[in-house]
Design a protein around this motif. Structure first.
Motif, PDB file in Angstrom:
ATOM      1  N   GLN A 168       1.196  49.122 -55.121  1.00  0.00           N
ATOM      2  CA  GLN A 168       0.133  48.891 -54.142  1.00  0.00           C
ATOM      3  C   GLN A 168      -1.234  49.157 -54.764  1.00  0.00           C
ATOM      4  O   GLN A 168      -2.201  48.428 -54.522  1.00  0.00           O
ATOM      5  CB  GLN A 168       0.354  49.785 -52.917  1.00  0.00           C
ATOM      6  CG  GLN A 168       1.581  49.414 -52.094  1.00  0.00           C
ATOM      7  CD  GLN A 168       1.523  47.978 -51.582  1.00  0.00           C
ATOM      8  OE1 GLN A 168       0.458  47.465 -51.213  1.00  0.00           O
ATOM      9  NE2 GLN A 168       2.685  47.306 -51.565  1.00  0.00           N
ATOM     10  N   ARG A 169      -1.342  50.214 -55.562  1.00  0.00           N
ATOM     11  CA  ARG A 169      -2.611  50.514 -56.229  1.00  0.00           C
ATOM     12  C   ARG A 169      -3.011  49.381 -57.167  1.00  0.00           C
ATOM     13  O   ARG A 169      -4.175  48.979 -57.222  1.00  0.00           O
ATOM     14  CB  ARG A 169      -2.485  51.829 -56.993  1.00  0.00           C
ATOM     15  CG  ARG A 169      -3.800  52.275 -57.634  1.00  0.00           C
ATOM     16  CD  ARG A 169      -3.607  53.517 -58.500  1.00  0.00           C
ATOM     17  NE  ARG A 169      -2.961  54.592 -57.763  1.00  0.00           N
ATOM     18  CZ  ARG A 169      -1.767  55.084 -58.051  1.00  0.00           C
ATOM     19  NH1 ARG A 169      -1.080  54.598 -59.087  1.00  0.00           N
ATOM     20  NH2 ARG A 169      -1.249  56.073 -57.350  1.00  0.00           N
ATOM     21  N   GLN A 170      -2.032  48.836 -57.884  1.00  0.00           N
ATOM     22  CA  GLN A 170      -2.311  47.752 -58.817  1.00  0.00           C
ATOM     23  C   GLN A 170      -2.767  46.496 -58.077  1.00  0.00           C
ATOM     24  O   GLN A 170      -3.697  45.804 -58.507  1.00  0.00           O
ATOM     25  CB  GLN A 170      -1.072  47.441 -59.656  1.00  0.00           C
ATOM     26  CG  GLN A 170      -1.214  46.264 -60.598  1.00  0.00           C
ATOM     27  CD  GLN A 170      -2.219  46.497 -61.709  1.00  0.00           C
ATOM     28  OE1 GLN A 170      -2.541  47.654 -62.019  1.00  0.00           O
ATOM     29  NE2 GLN A 170      -2.719  45.429 -62.296  1.00  0.00           N
ATOM     30  N   ARG A 176      -2.680  39.860 -64.715  1.00  0.00           N
ATOM     31  CA  ARG A 176      -2.861  41.310 -64.663  1.00  0.00           C
ATOM     32  C   ARG A 176      -1.627  42.023 -64.110  1.00  0.00           C
ATOM     33  O   ARG A 176      -1.391  43.189 -64.414  1.00  0.00           O
ATOM     34  CB  ARG A 176      -4.091  41.653 -63.809  1.00  0.00           C
ATOM     35  CG  ARG A 176      -5.400  41.114 -64.364  1.00  0.00           C
ATOM     36  CD  ARG A 176      -6.589  41.628 -63.566  1.00  0.00           C
ATOM     37  NE  ARG A 176      -6.614  43.091 -63.498  1.00  0.00           N
ATOM     38  CZ  ARG A 176      -7.084  43.871 -64.450  1.00  0.00           C
ATOM     39  NH1 ARG A 176      -7.568  43.339 -65.569  1.00  0.00           N
ATOM     40  NH2 ARG A 176      -7.085  45.184 -64.304  1.00  0.00           N
ATOM     41  N   THR A 177      -0.867  41.327 -63.293  1.00  0.00           N
ATOM     42  CA  THR A 177       0.330  41.912 -62.685  1.00  0.00           C
ATOM     43  C   THR A 177       1.458  40.899 -62.790  1.00  0.00           C
ATOM     44  O   THR A 177       1.338  39.771 -62.302  1.00  0.00           O
ATOM     45  CB  THR A 177       0.102  42.259 -61.201  1.00  0.00           C
ATOM     46  OG1 THR A 177      -1.020  43.129 -61.093  1.00  0.00           O
ATOM     47  CG2 THR A 177       1.329  42.927 -60.605  1.00  0.00           C
ATOM     48  N   GLU A 211      -4.293  46.345 -55.230  1.00  0.00           N
ATOM     49  CA  GLU A 211      -5.646  46.565 -54.717  1.00  0.00           C
ATOM     50  C   GLU A 211      -6.680  46.449 -55.834  1.00  0.00           C
ATOM     51  O   GLU A 211      -7.727  45.824 -55.660  1.00  0.00           O
ATOM     52  CB  GLU A 211      -5.725  47.953 -54.077  1.00  0.00           C
ATOM     53  CG  GLU A 211      -4.889  48.085 -52.815  1.00  0.00           C
ATOM     54  CD  GLU A 211      -4.830  49.531 -52.322  1.00  0.00           C
ATOM     55  OE1 GLU A 211      -5.483  50.398 -52.952  1.00  0.00           O
ATOM     56  OE2 GLU A 211      -4.144  49.785 -51.310  1.00  0.00           O
ATOM     57  N   GLN A 212      -6.378  47.031 -56.992  1.00  0.00           N
ATOM     58  CA  GLN A 212      -7.337  47.022 -58.094  1.00  0.00           C
ATOM     59  C   GLN A 212      -7.529  45.639 -58.692  1.00  0.00           C
ATOM     60  O   GLN A 212      -8.613  45.303 -59.172  1.00  0.00           O
ATOM     61  CB  GLN A 212      -6.882  48.000 -59.182  1.00  0.00           C
ATOM     62  CG  GLN A 212      -6.927  49.456 -58.772  1.00  0.00           C
ATOM     63  CD  GLN A 212      -6.391  50.383 -59.856  1.00  0.00           C
ATOM     64  OE1 GLN A 212      -5.848  49.918 -60.870  1.00  0.00           O
ATOM     65  NE2 GLN A 212      -6.524  51.691 -59.647  1.00  0.00           N
ATOM     66  N   SER A 213      -6.446  44.836 -58.658  1.00  0.00           N
ATOM     67  CA  SER A 213      -6.543  43.504 -59.267  1.00  0.00           C
ATOM     68  C   SER A 213      -7.065  42.462 -58.300  1.00  0.00           C
ATOM     69  O   SER A 213      -7.135  41.280 -58.636  1.00  0.00           O
ATOM     70  CB  SER A 213      -5.175  43.071 -59.799  1.00  0.00           C
ATOM     71  OG  SER A 213      -4.233  42.982 -58.732  1.00  0.00           O
ATOM     72  N   GLY A 214      -7.403  42.884 -57.079  1.00  0.00           N
ATOM     73  CA  GLY A 214      -7.904  41.926 -56.113  1.00  0.00           C
ATOM     74  C   GLY A 214      -6.854  40.923 -55.712  1.00  0.00           C
ATOM     75  O   GLY A 214      -7.095  39.711 -55.690  1.00  0.00           O
TER      76      GLY A 214
END
Length: 771
Positions: A178-180, A418-419, A182-185
């Motif tokens: 979830q953090r990833q 990014r993910t 959010e950070q990657s938009g």
């Protein structure tokens, strides 16, 4: 164990066969040669005391005598340890110790489901059989299904979530994910990619669609190393859109296989085998059989059943297909020429005489153009609607999977990913070597992999999530005809594994269990609880087979463009391993130990060559060759295979694993290491060098002797109709040696086993079942 070998003398083999009165059956070239080395090998295969003794006691008698001695000694020396039975506090009403229960489920391979019935004892799955109610099974099962029980209890399966190789928890992964996002938009699709194998599950497919809708810009990629990509693209080439094809072999009088192993591989091969076998039976007053023509480079299960087989290089199959198509009036008018003209003429005549009652089928490894030609021939012969049916695709989103993976690699190399979340598969091991997938993967900041083992791909990811086995999972999937099966477990996951449904659910904040997701999807369509329970009992969701389409061939493709080759140019063929598939079953010892249908080799893969090619290269079994293909090299032991096309070398993928587990690590060589995207099935330009090394191979083919008895009993259809009892010839058993046991008169039944080689295709499913 093998014997000392010498160079093959093909002229000796031909002379010996020509001298036979009628067909001669043999199991190996060494047996056919009957040289001194072979006889010495058979004599030394077993301990000396097992050979006939001077006193007249034969090996059978010796084993009886020693077996009785060992048994009596064991009974005197052993005392059973004390055992204690702990009763249920609240015994489930339906469980009676020692009495098995059965439940319906399904196993997927390359995404497509086969319905099964699983036997269980006290809540533990112990045996797998086919589900008679399922269209892909019809009550049968294959070696992969039978051996899947061992995978369930494999101690090498991944037991826990891992982060950078260290044990973590499912909650840790969800927090990091979830953090990833959010950070990657991720709300704008900021560099999120999903890589899966082929998906036919309606529930999982709907979840992925919800994921793509929630995170616009997210891209879904698919890749199967041994999937149906050529079949898929061949249909699009012929019809202009993706179409799946179903064959009715029980209605076909004549079958023409263009390098297809429809009896040994594919999502419908169990059904096709049943249909094919039903037309081979001549009992019950039947006086006709179907005829199978097979053209291709390899002697596989289907080629072994052919009435007329012609070994040709994989590179030459397309030209052969075009000559047959021309004879049927498709494409440029032309008459067959060359050394196979008479063969082609006879085939064309037989196909034309059986319009509407024939099948033309192309192999998964042949290029899309050959599949399009096969579709055109079926249409010209009037087979569509009779023996051939086209339906809408069973896949959720059919794509060109090679192109899809190529685009993912390009995006990773460009820093646009990014993910990356991977559901199953093992692309670090199986991706085309020229993609350099491992290097591209290292450029992704967040990598997660769902897999049953901590394998080659998991090792190179930040997060590894253990995947639940299908016998401990809830899910759904479609069969080859679209029929939906419910995948249901009997036990909780042994290693806290998760399913793809639960992982994708986490991506869209749906934290329901896989059971609830599947149940909620189907309850409304099935009319409530009663309908749901009925489906769980039967194993299939009624009326879910996909409808036929009105697809018609719109174009006959031009010839595939390849560099010009001569008949002496060597080609390299990549094929699935008949026991390990694409490598996913490498840690299953039952399958490693299972003899491969044609070679009877175990625990290894080899480079198959024809006797003529072996003689030209000066090699024999176990010689090691250096194979150079596209500038890449691998060393492979040779196995001389009668029936293999000349100047064609075939190697099997799936071996050479480094993180399969204690069983699969280090067995065989890695054929993927020289497999490029431009020749995933086969290609020209192979260079071969004899290294002078040897590699010991284990083969069960040459064990024992028939001692003058017939290997099999065979006759032509005409001969059988004249003498239906030809195979019941009584053996002369009057001169048998004295027996340790007294004679016993069987007034009713006595145990025996016969195999009707007219219908047995040699798939080895029964051998795996005996485990």
């Amino acid at each position: 164990m093998t014997m000392k070998e010498k160079e093959l003398d093909l002229s000796t083999f031909r002379t010996r066969l020509e001298a036979e009165d009628g067909p001669r059956y043999w199991r190996s070239l060494e047996e056919l040669a009957e040289d001194e080395n072979f006889r010495e090998y058979l004599f030394e295969e077993f301990p000396r005391q097992a050979a006939p003794m001077d006193e007249g006691t034969d090996r059978r008698g010796f084993l009886k005598l020693m077996g009785a001695s060992f048994a009596l000694a064991g009974l005197a020396a052993c005392k059973a340890p004390a055992e204690y039975i702990v009763p249920y506090v609240n015994k489930p009403e339906e469980i009676l110790p020692g009495r098995p229960l059965f439940y319906a489920t399904a196993m997927t391979l390359s995404g497509v489901a086969t319905g099964l019935l699983v036997e269980s004892h006290e809540g533990r799955p112990t045996k797998v059989e086919g589900n008679p109610e399922h269209p892909a099974s019809l009550g049968a099962s294959g070696a992969f299904h039978q051996a899947s029980v061992l995978d369930l209890y494999d101690p090498d399966r991944s037991p826990a979530v891992r982060y950078l190789g260290e044990v973590a928890t499912w909650g840790d992964f969800l927090t990091a994910l979830q953090r990833q996002l959010e950070q990657s938009g991720a709300g704008q699709g900021g560099g999120v990619r999903l890589l899966t194998e082929t998906i036919t599950s309606p529930t999982l497919g709907a979840q992925i669609e919800a994921l793509l809708a929630r995170f616009p810009g997210t891209v879904w990629h698919q890749y199967e190393p041994l999937g149906l990509n050529n079949v898929r693209e061949g249909a699009r080439l012929a019809f202009g859109s993706y179409v799946d094809t179903i064959y009715q072999f029980d209605r076909a009088n004549v079958i023409f296989s263009l390098d297809s192993d429809f009896l040994g591989t594919g999502p419908a091969h169990l059904r096709y085998t049943r249909q094919f076998a039903d037309r081979r039976r001549v009992s019950g007053g039947a006086k006709t059989m179907n005829r199978l023509y097979a053209v291709g480079p390899m002697l596989n299960v289907t080629a072994g059943m052919a009435d007329n087989r012609l070994p040709v290089r994989a590179l030459d199959v397309e030209d052969f297909a075009r000559q047959v198509a021309a004879g049927l009036g498709i494409g440029m008018p032309a008459s067959a020429s060359g050394p196979h003209a008479a063969w082609i003429a006879a085939l064309v005549k037989d196909l034309l005489a059986n319009r509407g009652a024939s099948v033309v089928i192309a192999g998964e490894g042949q290029p899309p153009a050959v599949h399009a030609l096969a579709h055109a021939m079926n249409q010209a012969l009037g087979n569509v609607g009779a023996t051939v049916t086209h339906i809408t695709p069973v896949e959720v989103e059919p794509v060109d999977q090679v192109a899809s993976l190529r685009q993912l690699v390009a995006d990773m190399n460009a820093g646009q990913v990014r993910t990356l979340v991977m559901l199953g598969g093992n692309p670090v091991f199986t991706a085309p070597v020229d993609f350099n997938f491992t290097d591209a993967l290292a450029k992704v900041p967040f990598r997660a992999h769902l897999s049953p083992y901590y394998d080659e791909t998991s090792e190179r990811c930040h997060w590894h999530i253990p995947e639940a086995h299908y016998l401990e999972s809830w899910g759904d999937a479609r069969a080859f005809d679209g029929t939906v099966s419910i995948i249901q477990p009997l036990i909780a996951p042994l290693y806290n594994g998760r399913t793809a449904t639960e992982l994708v659910g986490a991506l869209v904040s749906d934290m329901r269990s896989a059971h609830d997701m599947v149940r909620d999807r189907w309850m409304a369509q099935l009319g409530g609880e009663e309908g749901w329970r009925r489906v769980l009992h039967d194993g299939v969701v009624p009326n879910t087979a996909l409808p036929a389409t009105g697809a018609a061939v719109t174009t006959v493709p031009p010839p595939t463009q390849r560099p010009a080759t001569s008949s002496r140019d060597m080609e390299l063929i990549f094929t699935a391993d008949s026991t390990l598939y694409d490598g996913r079953f490498a840690n299953n010892s039952w399958l490693q130990e299972l003899p491969k249908p044609m070679t009877k080799l175990v625990w290894d893969n080899v480079a198959l060559v024809s006797p003529a090619t072996a003689a030209r290269l000066g090699v024999v079994n176990e010689d090691v060759l250096e194979l150079t293909f596209g500038g890449r090299r691998v060393h492979a032991p040779v196995w001389v295979m009668p029936g293999q096309a000349d100047e064609s070398v075939m190697i099997q993928v799936g071996h050479g694993r480094t993180r399969a587990g204690r069983v699969g690590n280090g067995t065989g060589f890695n054929a993927y290491s020289i497999r490029p995207s431009t020749a995933l099935s086969f290609g020209p330009g192979l260079q071969v060098r004899k290294t002078g090394e040897k590699h010991k191979l284990a083969c069960t083919q040459g064990h024992h002797r028939m001692e003058g008895r017939q290997l099999i009993r065979a006759a032509t259809l005409g001969g059988y109709l004249q003498n239906p009892g030809f195979a019941q010839t009584k053996l002369d058993l009057d001169d048998h040696p004295p027996d340790l046991y007294p004679e016993y008169r069987y007034d009713e039944y006595r145990w025996g086993m016969t195999v009707d080689t007219s219908v047995c295709v040699g798939c080895n499913g029964c051998v795996a079942a005996c485990q």
